[in-house]
Design an enzyme around this catalytic site. Sequence first.
Site, PDB file in Angstrom:
ATOM      1  N   ASP A  67       0.882  -1.300   0.143  1.00 47.00           N
ATOM      2  CA  ASP A  67       0.050   0.063  -0.024  1.00 47.00           C
ATOM      3  C   ASP A  67       0.900   1.378  -0.087  1.00 47.00           C
ATOM      4  O   ASP A  67       1.843   1.522  -0.015  1.00 47.00           O
ATOM      5  CB  ASP A  67      -1.245  -0.063   0.757  1.00 47.00           C
ATOM      6  CG  ASP A  67      -0.043  -0.616   2.467  1.00 47.00           C
ATOM      7  OD1 ASP A  67       0.792  -0.077   2.941  1.00 47.00           O
ATOM      8  OD2 ASP A  67      -0.923  -0.752   3.298  1.00 47.00           O
ATOM      9  N   ASN A 136      -7.051  -3.692  14.293  1.00 45.55           N
ATOM     10  CA  ASN A 136      -8.925  -4.120  14.400  1.00 45.55           C
ATOM     11  C   ASN A 136      -8.493  -5.577  12.982  1.00 45.55           C
ATOM     12  O   ASN A 136      -9.966  -5.526  12.266  1.00 45.55           O
ATOM     13  CB  ASN A 136      -9.625  -2.963  13.673  1.00 45.55           C
ATOM     14  CG  ASN A 136      -9.134  -2.351  12.010  1.00 45.55           C
ATOM     15  OD1 ASN A 136      -8.244  -2.350  12.082  1.00 45.55           O
ATOM     16  ND2 ASN A 136      -9.123  -0.925  11.311  1.00 45.55           N
ATOM     17  N   HIS A 138      -6.816  -5.312  10.139  1.00 43.60           N
ATOM     18  CA  HIS A 138      -6.705  -5.035   9.065  1.00 43.60           C
ATOM     19  C   HIS A 138      -5.473  -5.213   8.410  1.00 43.60           C
ATOM     20  O   HIS A 138      -4.529  -5.512   9.533  1.00 43.60           O
ATOM     21  CB  HIS A 138      -7.287  -3.398   8.766  1.00 43.60           C
ATOM     22  CG  HIS A 138      -5.564  -2.886   9.361  1.00 43.60           C
ATOM     23  ND1 HIS A 138      -5.713  -1.104   9.140  1.00 43.60           N
ATOM     24  CD2 HIS A 138      -4.295  -3.064   8.667  1.00 43.60           C
ATOM     25  CE1 HIS A 138      -4.284  -0.795   9.791  1.00 43.60           C
ATOM     26  NE2 HIS A 138      -3.691  -1.661   9.707  1.00 43.60           N
ATOM     27  N   GLU A 143      -9.950  -1.839   5.373  1.00 44.14           N
ATOM     28  CA  GLU A 143     -10.308  -1.872   6.854  1.00 44.14           C
ATOM     29  C   GLU A 143     -11.577  -2.407   6.974  1.00 44.14           C
ATOM     30  O   GLU A 143     -11.928  -3.481   5.726  1.00 44.14           O
ATOM     31  CB  GLU A 143     -11.087  -0.250   6.653  1.00 44.14           C
ATOM     32  CG  GLU A 143      -9.595   0.487   7.014  1.00 44.14           C
ATOM     33  CD  GLU A 143      -8.751   0.721   7.912  1.00 44.14           C
ATOM     34  OE1 GLU A 143      -8.976  -0.312   8.712  1.00 44.14           O
ATOM     35  OE2 GLU A 143      -8.087   1.494   7.766  1.00 44.14           O
TER      36      GLU A 143
HETATM   37  C1  F6R Z   1       1.679  -2.298   6.289  1.00 43.24           C
HETATM   38  C2  F6R Z   1       0.026  -2.373   6.161  1.00 43.24           C
HETATM   39  C3  F6R Z   1      -0.509  -2.194   7.867  1.00 43.24           C
HETATM   40  C4  F6R Z   1       0.236  -2.917   8.667  1.00 43.24           C
HETATM   41  C5  F6R Z   1      -0.237  -2.862  10.049  1.00 43.24           C
HETATM   42  C6  F6R Z   1       0.166  -2.896  11.471  1.00 43.24           C
HETATM   43  O1  F6R Z   1       1.365  -1.282   4.703  1.00 43.24           O
HETATM   44  O2  F6R Z   1       0.055  -3.086   5.726  1.00 43.24           O
HETATM   45  O3  F6R Z   1      -1.617  -2.632   6.870  1.00 43.24           O
HETATM   46  O4  F6R Z   1       0.953  -4.034   8.364  1.00 43.24           O
HETATM   47  O5  F6R Z   1      -1.138  -1.430  10.240  1.00 43.24           O
HETATM   48  O6  F6R Z   1       1.115  -1.618  11.501  1.00 43.24           O
HETATM   49  P1  F6R Z   1       2.449  -2.138  12.531  1.00 43.24           P
HETATM   50  O7  F6R Z   1       2.969  -2.726  12.592  1.00 43.24           O
HETATM   51  O8  F6R Z   1       2.428  -1.312  12.610  1.00 43.24           O
HETATM   52  O9  F6R Z   1       1.815  -2.379  13.828  1.00 43.24           O
END
Ligand code: F6R
Length: 237
Positions: A67, A136, A138, A143
């Site tokens: 992303d 959550n 995702h 989301e």
């Molecule tokens: C990032 C992504 C997100 C993260 C998720 C966890 O490219 O796709 O899904 O993997 O938000 O983020 P952290 O590792 O910072 O807790």
Amino acid sequence: MKWIETASYEEMSKMAADLFINHIKNNSKSVIGLATGGTPEGFYKELVKSYTSRKVSYARTVSFNLDEYVGVTAESEASYHHYMKKRLFNYIDIKRENIYLPNGDTPNLEKAAREYERQIEESGGIDIQLLGIGTNGHIGFNEPGSSFENTTHVVELTASTREANKVYFERLEDVPKHAITMGIKTIMQSKKIILLLSGASKREAYDRLRTGEVTEQFPASALHLHSDVTVIYTGVK
Ligand code: F6R
């Protein structure tokens, strides 16, 4: 879904990195899927180490990130382009033309999304995809409520995701409201998936994923429908 608990964050990072490194070493060309965020930082350190110690070359590796924010230039320090350069791409021999991230810095985001799907397809598809997970549930920026049928698309970020990501910005107002992300369908087309989950803040997500329930209200639960997913986790309890 295979579950592996490690004794430390470092061990989790090394185990995941070794899966990627071995794949790259054992194949003439590899297409890898990458994630950003706090969780994979140790993973990237291991990949850099593997190159500096001449254990592996990334010269025949193609990478696709999950992303990118919308409205943020690739050069901006807040971009995922920048995150990846700073943690990995600047330190390994991957060819610049083999690095792909979705383009969130264009007036025609729909076209950019279609283009990204085409690029993944033309590369032969992702062999091994790294994922983190949001509190959550995702994955990527898909989301709760995202359709499992979505391919790369533009999403509005939830308040909780913007709050979690504000560490990378000066103020909450600076966190972009939209992102462009691989969809669940894109992620599910990867041949192998490695999900990293670390720390007590992910306990609820861990518990929910463990139940095995599949629902669009908890995006990571789609992974129960994939035949080759390994969750490597640490420090959730
Ligand atoms: C990032 C992504 C997100 C993260 C998720 C966890 O490219 O796709 O899904 O993997 O938000 O983020 P952290 O590792 O910072 O807790």
